[in-house]
Each structure stands twice: as C-alpha cells, then as structure tokens.
Design an enzyme around this catalytic site. Structure first.
Site, PDB file in Angstrom:
ATOM      1  N   GLU A   1      39.806 -32.149 -23.651  1.00  0.00           N
ATOM      2  CA  GLU A   1      38.132 -32.047 -23.347  1.00  0.00           C
ATOM      3  C   GLU A   1      37.738 -31.996 -24.585  1.00  0.00           C
ATOM      4  OE1 GLU A   1      35.953 -32.634 -21.241  1.00  0.00           O
ATOM      5  OE2 GLU A   1      37.657 -33.760 -20.058  1.00  0.00           O
TER       6      GLU A   1
ATOM      7  N   HIS B   1      39.401 -39.770 -24.028  1.00  0.00           N
ATOM      8  CA  HIS B   1      40.656 -39.691 -23.056  1.00  0.00           C
ATOM      9  C   HIS B   1      41.887 -40.509 -23.368  1.00  0.00           C
ATOM     10  CE1 HIS B   1      39.212 -35.840 -21.480  1.00  0.00           C
ATOM     11  NE2 HIS B   1      38.197 -36.336 -21.233  1.00  0.00           N
TER      12      HIS B   1
ATOM     13  N   HIS C   1      36.507 -27.845 -18.925  1.00  0.00           N
ATOM     14  CA  HIS C   1      35.300 -28.201 -19.346  1.00  0.00           C
ATOM     15  C   HIS C   1      34.461 -27.129 -20.015  1.00  0.00           C
ATOM     16  CE1 HIS C   1      36.229 -31.641 -16.990  1.00  0.00           C
ATOM     17  NE2 HIS C   1      35.515 -32.296 -17.869  1.00  0.00           N
TER      18      HIS C   1
ATOM     19  N   ASP D   1      38.471 -25.810 -12.169  1.00  0.00           N
ATOM     20  CA  ASP D   1      38.435 -26.971 -13.204  1.00  0.00           C
ATOM     21  C   ASP D   1      39.644 -26.924 -13.997  1.00  0.00           C
ATOM     22  OD1 ASP D   1      37.312 -28.852 -15.015  1.00  0.00           O
ATOM     23  OD2 ASP D   1      36.238 -27.294 -16.217  1.00  0.00           O
TER      24      ASP D   1
ATOM     25  N   TYR E   1      46.641 -31.713 -18.787  1.00  0.00           N
ATOM     26  CA  TYR E   1      45.078 -31.458 -18.403  1.00  0.00           C
ATOM     27  C   TYR E   1      44.908 -30.233 -17.583  1.00  0.00           C
ATOM     28  CZ  TYR E   1      40.313 -33.077 -17.883  1.00  0.00           C
ATOM     29  OH  TYR E   1      38.938 -33.293 -17.986  1.00  0.00           O
TER      30      TYR E   1
ATOM     31  N   HIS F   1      33.291 -40.349 -25.302  1.00  0.00           N
ATOM     32  CA  HIS F   1      33.992 -38.909 -24.746  1.00  0.00           C
ATOM     33  C   HIS F   1      35.158 -39.608 -23.826  1.00  0.00           C
ATOM     34  CE1 HIS F   1      34.552 -35.045 -22.671  1.00  0.00           C
ATOM     35  NE2 HIS F   1      35.126 -35.864 -21.673  1.00  0.00           N
ATOM     36  N   GLU F   2      34.698 -40.484 -22.880  1.00  0.00           N
ATOM     37  CA  GLU F   2      35.506 -40.939 -21.981  1.00  0.00           C
ATOM     38  C   GLU F   2      36.852 -41.839 -22.600  1.00  0.00           C
ATOM     39  OE1 GLU F   2      36.032 -39.885 -18.935  1.00  0.00           O
ATOM     40  OE2 GLU F   2      34.106 -38.903 -18.806  1.00  0.00           O
TER      41      GLU F   2
HETATM   42 ZN   LIG Z   1      36.541 -35.224 -20.304  1.00  0.00          ZN
END
Ligand SMILES: [Zn+2]
Length: 357
Positions: A199, A179, A277, A272, A190, A175-176
């Site tokens: 996301e 990005h 998310h 957020d 974002y 996931h990271e």
């Molecule tokens: Zn993320």
C-alpha cells in the site's frame, strides 16, 4: 517469480479502504449508509472475480530496456453507469480530447503514470514490457471507489455527498497502477506488514506522479493521497497524509483518519487484511521524511532508492518494515555511496522507529 504459488493472494486494492466504507455503512444517515453498503458489495464481487482471474496468471519475463520511441498505449472505456467491463471504447491512444472531462482526466492520468516510470526509472509501462493501459470510467451509479483489478483501472463517479469523481486526483490513478508495478516485481503479499508496504509503495509513487505532473519540489508538495476527492461537506482534506498520517479527515460520517506515523502507534488489527491501509502510514511517513531531508524533486533520489528496492530482486514477498528499511539503506549505498542519501535514509527510518540493522 512465483505468482502461481499455492496461497498466492492477488491484490485487489480499492482506493477507499473497506474500513472507511464500513464506518459509513453504520452511519445514521441511511442514504449515505446504503450507498456505502452498495459500494462494499460491488467491491466484494470484483474482488472475487480478481481472485478467479489470478488463478490463470502466468509469470512474466524480466523487464526489457524501453525502445527509443516508447509511448503509452491507452484506451478509455465508458461503463455508462453499468458494471460490465470494460464498456464502450471512448478514447484511444492519440485521439483528441472529447467533451467528457472524466474521460480526459483518466487518459491524462494513465499518461502521467507511464511518463514518470519511463522518464525517471526507465521502466516501460507497469510490466516493463509496454503493457497497454486500459481504464473504465462512469462505473456503476453512486459508486464510491476506484480500483485496479489486475488488468485495468476502474473509476466510479462518487455519490457527490461523500466522494466526488474518482478521476480527479492523479495520485489515485498512480496509486492503483503502482499496484500493477508491484504485482510484476516484488509481488508483496497483501496482508500484514508486507501488505502495508504494498500500500505504501502505491502511495509513494502515486504522490510522486502528482509531484512530477505539477513539477513540485518535496517542500512544495502537499503529500496528500486523494486531495480533491472528498465532497465539500466532509470534514477532511484527503484519504491519507504522508506528511502527517492520522490527520487527513475527522468527520461525523467517515470517522477519524486511523493512520499512525511511527511504530509506537502501530495498529494491531484483523480488519483490512491486518491494517494494510492503516499501518502504511509508517513507511509513508519515512519516505516523506527522507524526501524533505534530501530536498529538491522527490522522484529523483528518494524515489530512485524506493524504486531500486522495489525492483532490485531482494525484497521478499513477505517482507516486513525492517526488511524493507534495511534494503532501502543498501539500495542508497549501492547507488549513491555512504554519504548524504544513505544517512538520510537511516535517519528517516529511525524517526519512525523502524530498525535498519
Ligand atoms: Zn492500494
């Protein structure tokens, strides 16, 4: 690519979103609340640092074809419970595994991510140019998060009461790092729907990296993000569920998973970055529906269509769900024609209430 354009907001994604830690910080369990607050403060410091670093970023050349002998260049560091990055180097590319399982998992997760992108999509590391992959483990004490800071991965050990070691789920690593791929390609803003797409793409490829590692079909996969990360006393199975958004956890301290599965339940919020998310549950679920409709290994056709959309050059930085949906249908048509794949893409988006025309 115009990443230096005025108003460019760098992505600083922590795998545990701020809305969840905010909730824990308000808990009556003061020890847990204190640790959540400390994690939030740490995240704010790193987010600020990321914003400063992004100001000097330069545009990248289009990706090149990977060399025949392409392999990852990994380095894992140990912060020894401090916050200085990157910390002491503990494992380099090709080194044998050591005694620290956390270091070994981080190294393997970076490798799994590199392999999926290279072997399936012919992408040479996250920037398309063989970018070295760096990670730091044992960051801070009781730190309940993991993040990509634009340059490297950072993992906390968790406090052991809410979260365990953040290197445990390979999809968190995928996931990271995804990005990073998004940062070097569509560079989705974002915030709002573009942020939720950013996301969701990280969840999609994070889950695909796990499925690829386990050699699972779409039906066999759990479609969870962060399975194995919640401590045993927490009522929940993961951070998010692509199969059934909104059902990953329901706990006294964490609250209830707020993700919607379709547009009827879209969450309008200022929190957020506009629920990046939270509303990511909608495109996440569309991908799950597509992958299970097509069957077989999800990183093949379903993943290819999403990858083509992400990297094809038509996805605007401020794209909304409907823009993305339309482009996935176009990508499916370009690669596979008007048959099963394209029909499955249209059906998946219809099921979550996102228009494709
Ligand atoms: Zn993320």
């Amino acid at each position: 690519m115009t990443t230096d354009a005025p108003g460019f907001e760098p992505v600083f994604c922590t795998i545990v979103p701020p809305h969840l830690l905010d909730r824990v910080a308000r808990s009556s369990d003061t020890a847990k609340a204190d640790r959540a607050r400390r994690t939030l403060e740490r995240d704010a410091t790193e987010r600020h640092r990321r914003r400063e670093a992004a100001l000097v970023r330069t545009a990248v050349a289009p990706p090149a074809a990977p060399p025949a002998d392409a392999k990852p260049r990994r380095t894992v560091h140990d912060a020894a419970h401090g916050t200085t990055l990157p910390g002491t180097k503990v494992r380099g590319e090709g080194d044998e595994p050591g005694a620290d399982a956390t270091v070994n998992r981080a190294y393997a997760g970076l490798g799994a991510t590199f392999e999926l992108y290279l072997n399936t999509y012919a992408r040479y590391s996250i920037d398309g140019h063989g970018l070295p992959l760096d990670a730091t483990v044992h960051y801070d004490r009781d730190y309940n998060n993991a993040f990509w800071n634009g340059e490297q991965m950072v993992f906390g050990d968790g406090d052991g009461e809410i979260f365990l070691d953040f290197t445990l789920p390979v999809d968190v690593i995928g996931h990271e790092l995804t990005h990073g791929v998004t940062q070097y390609t569509a560079n989705l803003t974002y915030a709002g729907q573009a942020g939720a797409l950013n996301e969701s793409l990280s969840d999609v490829f994070g889950s695909l990296i796990k499925q690829y590692t386990l050699n699972q079909t779409a039906t066999e996969a759990d479609w969870l993000i962060g399975a194995g990360l919640l401590a045993p006393d927490v009522q929940g199975v993961a951070l998010r569920s692509m199969k059934a958004p909104g059902t990953a956890y329901d706990d006294d301290v964490l609250g209830k998973d707020p993700q919607p599965a379709d547009m009827d339940h879209y969450v309008d919020t200022e929190e957020d970055n506009g629920g990046v998310h939270i509303n990511s549950g909608i495109p996440n679920h569309a991908f799950y529906l597509l992958a299970t409709e097509l069957g077989g290994q999800a990183w093949e056709r379903a993943g290819q269509i999403w990858f083509d959309t992400l990297t094809g050059g038509d996805l605007a930085t401020d794209a909304g769900f409907a823009d993305f949906a339309r482009l996935t249908a176009a990508a499916a048509r370009t690669r596979y024609g008007a048959g099963d794949e394209t029909q499955a893409v249209l059906k998946a988006w219809e099921q979550v209430g996102v228009p494709t025309s």
